[in-house]
Design a protein around this motif. Structure first.
Motif, PDB file in Angstrom:
ATOM      1  N   ASP A 191       0.790  -1.224   0.000  1.00  0.00           N
ATOM      2  CA  ASP A 191       0.000   0.000   0.000  1.00  0.00           C
ATOM      3  C   ASP A 191       0.823   1.276   0.000  1.00  0.00           C
ATOM      4  OD1 ASP A 191       0.969  -0.140   2.609  1.00  0.00           O
ATOM      5  OD2 ASP A 191      -0.885   0.658   3.491  1.00  0.00           O
ATOM      6  N   TYR A 209      -2.615  -1.590  -2.959  1.00  0.00           N
ATOM      7  CA  TYR A 209      -3.827  -1.576  -2.145  1.00  0.00           C
ATOM      8  C   TYR A 209      -4.019  -0.126  -1.710  1.00  0.00           C
ATOM      9  CZ  TYR A 209      -7.004  -2.324   1.784  1.00  0.00           C
ATOM     10  OH  TYR A 209      -8.064  -2.263   2.648  1.00  0.00           O
ATOM     11  N   ALA A 210      -5.005   0.532  -2.303  1.00  0.00           N
ATOM     12  CA  ALA A 210      -5.206   1.965  -2.081  1.00  0.00           C
ATOM     13  C   ALA A 210      -6.654   2.200  -1.672  1.00  0.00           C
ATOM     14  CB  ALA A 210      -4.874   2.749  -3.347  1.00  0.00           C
ATOM     15  N   LYS A 215      -3.911   7.706  -1.524  1.00  0.00           N
ATOM     16  CA  LYS A 215      -2.993   6.572  -1.605  1.00  0.00           C
ATOM     17  C   LYS A 215      -2.807   6.107  -3.046  1.00  0.00           C
ATOM     18  CE  LYS A 215      -3.100   4.460   2.968  1.00  0.00           C
ATOM     19  NZ  LYS A 215      -1.629   4.336   3.059  1.00  0.00           N
TER      20      LYS A 215
END
Length: 258
Positions: A191, A209-210, A215
């Motif tokens: 992430d 992984y956002a 992010k």
């Protein structure tokens, strides 16, 4: 090793996250984020403040131990940069490890993360955890939630040299070696930009992984082209392999998502 951006030949369509996972033989998982919210019960800012206080008591230069960051890992790196391989750096690392192990005792699993571990185990993927956190914290978390998970046999966390934290690919190299996997046959789920850069340095395909746009943009800025907002789709992809290999087996149960 120099990092390279996640390039796809001109005109080609980059494979999506599901395709990357389906094609992989080994899955490398970051810990804090993709698997759990490590400091959910012990805010990271408080951990950094306690670490700074302890370092001042230990005799650390007040300017180095000053609360300039809410990120305890960044504080550890700051201390290591100033003191190098020294008793002060070693003390900082020990104190942070103790905080992480305590935090792991009540860390909240990321939604669908435990389902993903179950599905990866059932589908036969090799797995490893590659993290800037301590291996002891990962072991405590998995021991509480999935003591038999394959990933638990290959935990590659922070070592005594903070200079080898991601984006240095050191922990990924160890994971590939311990699982007997080639970089191109693996995929990493992480992430942070540091996760992405470490994967790029070795040519390991990367799935970001956002959970929000901030992010996602941070990952895109370092060349990540594939990201998911939820792990649910990856769980479904992993379960499809199980159903293909065992036609008589129906969909797997939803499991724990908390």
């Amino acid at each position: 090793m120099s990092a390279r951006r996640d390039a796809t030949p001109p005109g080609a369509v980059a494979p999506g996250p599901a395709a990357l996972l389906a094609a992989a033989e080994c899955v490398l998982l970051d810990f804090d984020g993709p698997l759990c919210h490590l400091f959910a019960g012990r805010p990271a800012a408080g951990v950094a403040a306690r670490l700074a206080d302890e370092l001042r008591r230990f005799g650390c230069d007040p300017g180095v131990a000053a609360g300039a960051t809410d990120d305890p890992l960044a504080l550890l790196q700051k201390v290591a940069k100033h003191y190098g391989d020294s008793p002060t750096t070693a003390h900082a690392e020990r104190c942070l490890t103790a905080e992480e192990v305590e935090a792991a005792a009540d860390a909240t699993p990321t939604e669908y993360a435990l389902d993903l571990l179950d599905a990866l185990d059932a589908g036969g993927w090799r797995q490893a955890v590659t993290t800037n956190n301590s291996a002891a914290a990962v072991a405590r978390f998995l021991g509480r939630h999935r003591p038999a998970a394959r990933a638990g046999a290959h935990i590659h966390g922070r070592i005594s040299d903070p200079g080898l934290l991601k984006p240095d690919p050191h922990c990924l190299v160890r994971a590939l070696e311990s699982t007997g996997s080639a970089a191109a046959a693996a995929v990493m789920i992480g992430d942070s930009p540091a996760d992405c850069l470490a994967a790029q340095a070795l040519g390991v395909p990367f799935i970001g992984y956002a959970v929000n746009e901030r992010k996602r943009r941070a990952l895109e800025d370092v060349g990540a082209r594939r990201a998911v907002r939820s792990l649910r789709g990856l769980v479904e992809t992993a379960r499809q392999r199980v159903q293909l290999e065992e036609p008589g087996v129906g969909p797997l149960p939803a499991g724990v998502r908390g």
